[in-house]
Write a protein that holds these residues in place. Structure first.
Motif, short mmCIF file in Angstrom:
data_model
loop_
_atom_site.label_atom_id
_atom_site.label_comp_id
_atom_site.label_asym_id
_atom_site.label_seq_id
_atom_site.Cartn_x
_atom_site.Cartn_y
_atom_site.Cartn_z
N PRO A 17 61.96 50.24 47.30
CA PRO A 17 62.23 51.14 46.18
C PRO A 17 62.30 50.38 44.85
CG PRO A 17 63.61 51.73 48.04
CD PRO A 17 62.92 50.45 48.41
N GLY A 18 61.58 50.89 43.86
CA GLY A 18 61.57 50.27 42.53
C GLY A 18 60.55 49.18 42.34
N GLU A 19 59.93 48.70 43.41
CA GLU A 19 58.96 47.60 43.30
C GLU A 19 57.59 48.11 42.85
OE1 GLU A 19 60.54 44.15 46.32
OE2 GLU A 19 58.90 45.44 47.01
N VAL A 20 56.85 47.22 42.18
CA VAL A 20 55.50 47.52 41.72
C VAL A 20 54.49 46.68 42.51
CG1 VAL A 20 53.89 47.38 39.77
CG2 VAL A 20 56.23 48.16 39.39
N PHE A 21 53.48 47.33 43.05
CA PHE A 21 52.36 46.66 43.72
C PHE A 21 51.29 46.36 42.69
CE2 PHE A 21 48.11 46.82 45.36
CZ PHE A 21 48.13 46.15 46.56
N SER A 22 50.82 45.10 42.67
CA SER A 22 49.69 44.71 41.82
C SER A 22 48.63 44.06 42.70
CB SER A 22 50.14 43.73 40.74
OG SER A 22 49.02 43.09 40.15
N PHE A 23 47.42 44.60 42.66
CA PHE A 23 46.32 44.06 43.47
C PHE A 23 46.09 42.59 43.16
CE2 PHE A 23 41.86 43.18 44.37
CZ PHE A 23 41.67 43.77 45.61
N TRP A 24 45.95 42.26 41.88
CA TRP A 24 45.62 40.87 41.52
C TRP A 24 46.79 39.92 41.69
CZ3 TRP A 24 41.00 39.96 42.24
CH2 TRP A 24 39.98 40.78 41.77
N GLU A 25 48.00 40.42 41.57
CA GLU A 25 49.16 39.55 41.78
C GLU A 25 49.18 39.04 43.22
OE1 GLU A 25 53.84 40.39 41.90
OE2 GLU A 25 52.92 40.77 39.94
N LEU A 26 48.74 39.89 44.15
CA LEU A 26 48.73 39.51 45.56
C LEU A 26 47.46 38.75 45.95
CD1 LEU A 26 50.21 42.78 47.06
CD2 LEU A 26 51.29 40.53 47.08
N GLY A 28 45.04 37.36 43.88
CA GLY A 28 44.70 36.20 43.06
C GLY A 28 43.22 36.15 42.75
N ARG A 29 42.82 35.16 41.98
CA ARG A 29 41.42 35.04 41.59
C ARG A 29 40.56 34.63 42.78
NH1 ARG A 29 39.23 32.19 36.08
NH2 ARG A 29 37.08 32.89 36.27
N ALA A 30 39.45 35.33 42.94
CA ALA A 30 38.52 35.02 44.04
C ALA A 30 37.60 33.89 43.60
CB ALA A 30 37.71 36.27 44.39
N GLY A 52 33.21 36.61 45.21
CA GLY A 52 34.25 37.59 45.51
C GLY A 52 33.77 39.03 45.46
N GLY A 53 32.49 39.22 45.24
CA GLY A 53 31.95 40.58 45.19
C GLY A 53 32.22 41.35 46.47
N GLY A 54 32.50 42.63 46.33
CA GLY A 54 32.74 43.48 47.50
C GLY A 54 34.19 43.85 47.70
N ILE A 55 35.12 43.16 47.03
CA ILE A 55 36.53 43.46 47.29
C ILE A 55 36.98 44.75 46.62
CG2 ILE A 55 37.19 41.08 47.81
CD1 ILE A 55 38.36 40.81 45.07
N CYS A 56 36.11 45.35 45.81
CA CYS A 56 36.41 46.69 45.29
C CYS A 56 36.59 47.69 46.44
CB CYS A 56 35.30 47.18 44.36
SG CYS A 56 35.64 46.87 42.61
N GLN A 57 35.91 47.43 47.56
CA GLN A 57 36.09 48.29 48.74
C GLN A 57 37.56 48.35 49.15
OE1 GLN A 57 33.10 47.54 51.98
NE2 GLN A 57 32.48 45.92 50.59
N LEU A 58 38.23 47.22 49.03
CA LEU A 58 39.64 47.15 49.39
C LEU A 58 40.49 47.94 48.39
CD1 LEU A 58 41.94 46.02 51.09
CD2 LEU A 58 41.78 43.89 49.77
N ALA A 59 40.18 47.81 47.10
CA ALA A 59 40.91 48.57 46.08
C ALA A 59 40.69 50.07 46.27
CB ALA A 59 40.46 48.14 44.69
N ASN A 60 39.45 50.45 46.62
CA ASN A 60 39.15 51.87 46.88
C ASN A 60 40.04 52.42 47.99
OD1 ASN A 60 37.10 51.88 44.99
ND2 ASN A 60 35.47 51.57 46.49
N LEU A 61 40.13 51.68 49.09
CA LEU A 61 40.92 52.13 50.23
C LEU A 61 42.41 52.20 49.88
CD1 LEU A 61 41.26 52.90 53.21
CD2 LEU A 61 41.35 50.45 53.74
N LEU A 62 42.91 51.19 49.19
CA LEU A 62 44.33 51.16 48.83
C LEU A 62 44.68 52.36 47.94
CD1 LEU A 62 44.72 47.36 48.11
CD2 LEU A 62 45.92 48.63 49.90
#
Length: 201
Positions: A17-26, A28-30, A52-62
């Motif tokens: 509760p109260g936490e923020v998820f950040s894709f890039w914080e977790l 990191g740079r590919a 690192g191309g293709g990881i947008c698929q992961l962002a889409n799912l999340l």
């Protein structure tokens, strides 16, 4: 390879509760040094390749998974164009998220009293995921597409739709609320049949 590496940085994470998820914080740079390889990227209206191309698929799912929870999306960017036709598409057009290190992020906040856990895994053909919660929730969330249309304007083809979220009382099955989540309008980069198009001025 790229998706598997990025997913491993997120799989199993707890969002209190109260936490923020950040894709890039977790994630990191590919970089090549980390083991990422060339893959497809969508950038500035073009399909390119890059490390690192293709990881947008992961962002889409999340993003799709989070829409099915009461967590609050605080940063989400849409793709600037639609690169591929619907053959094989599982989710509605425009229901994903674009990410680009490090200023185009996907972030959401747990504004509830629940604790959520994100699980991700890959099969031979698909990226899959699930969101778990520490106790039974009163509501479920259903996503639907409305007002879909292809249209032509000034010699270019476009596509628009709306993504709505309905909140369902799990005890009664009644819809207690609905909200417009996304309103999409993007240029289409593939051929669209004349019968699918509406011409506008």
């Amino acid at each position: 390879m790229n998706v598997r590496m990025a997913a491993s940085r997120i799989d199993g994470i707890l969002i209190q509760p109260g936490e923020v998820f950040s894709f890039w914080e977790l994630v990191g740079r590919a970089t090549k040094k980390k083991g990422y390889i060339e893959g497809m990227q969508l950038s500035r209206g073009e399909v390119k390749t890059g490390i690192g191309g293709g990881i947008c698929q992961l962002a889409n799912l999340l993003y799709w998974m989070v829409l099915h929870t009461p967590m609050t999306v605080i940063e989400r960017h849409h793709h600037s164009f639609d690169p591929f036709p619907d053959e094989g598409r599982v989710l509605p057009f425009g229901s994903g998220a674009s990410v680009f290190y490090n200023y185009v992020d996907l972030r959401f906040k747990n504004t509830t009293t629940y604790t959520f856990q994100i699980r991700l895994w890959l099969t031979d053909r698909h990226l899959k995921g699930a969101v778990f919660v520490n106790e039974e929730m009163e509501y479920s969330y259903h996503i639907e597409e409305r007002e879909h249309q292809f249209y032509r304007q000034k010699e270019k083809n476009y596509r628009k739709n709306e993504i709505w979220r309905r909140t369902i009382d799990k005890r009664t099955g009644d819809c207690v609320s609905e909200e417009l989540v996304i309103k999409n309008n993007s240029e289409v980069k593939y051929e669209v049949s004349e019968r699918e198009l509406v011409t506008t001025s």
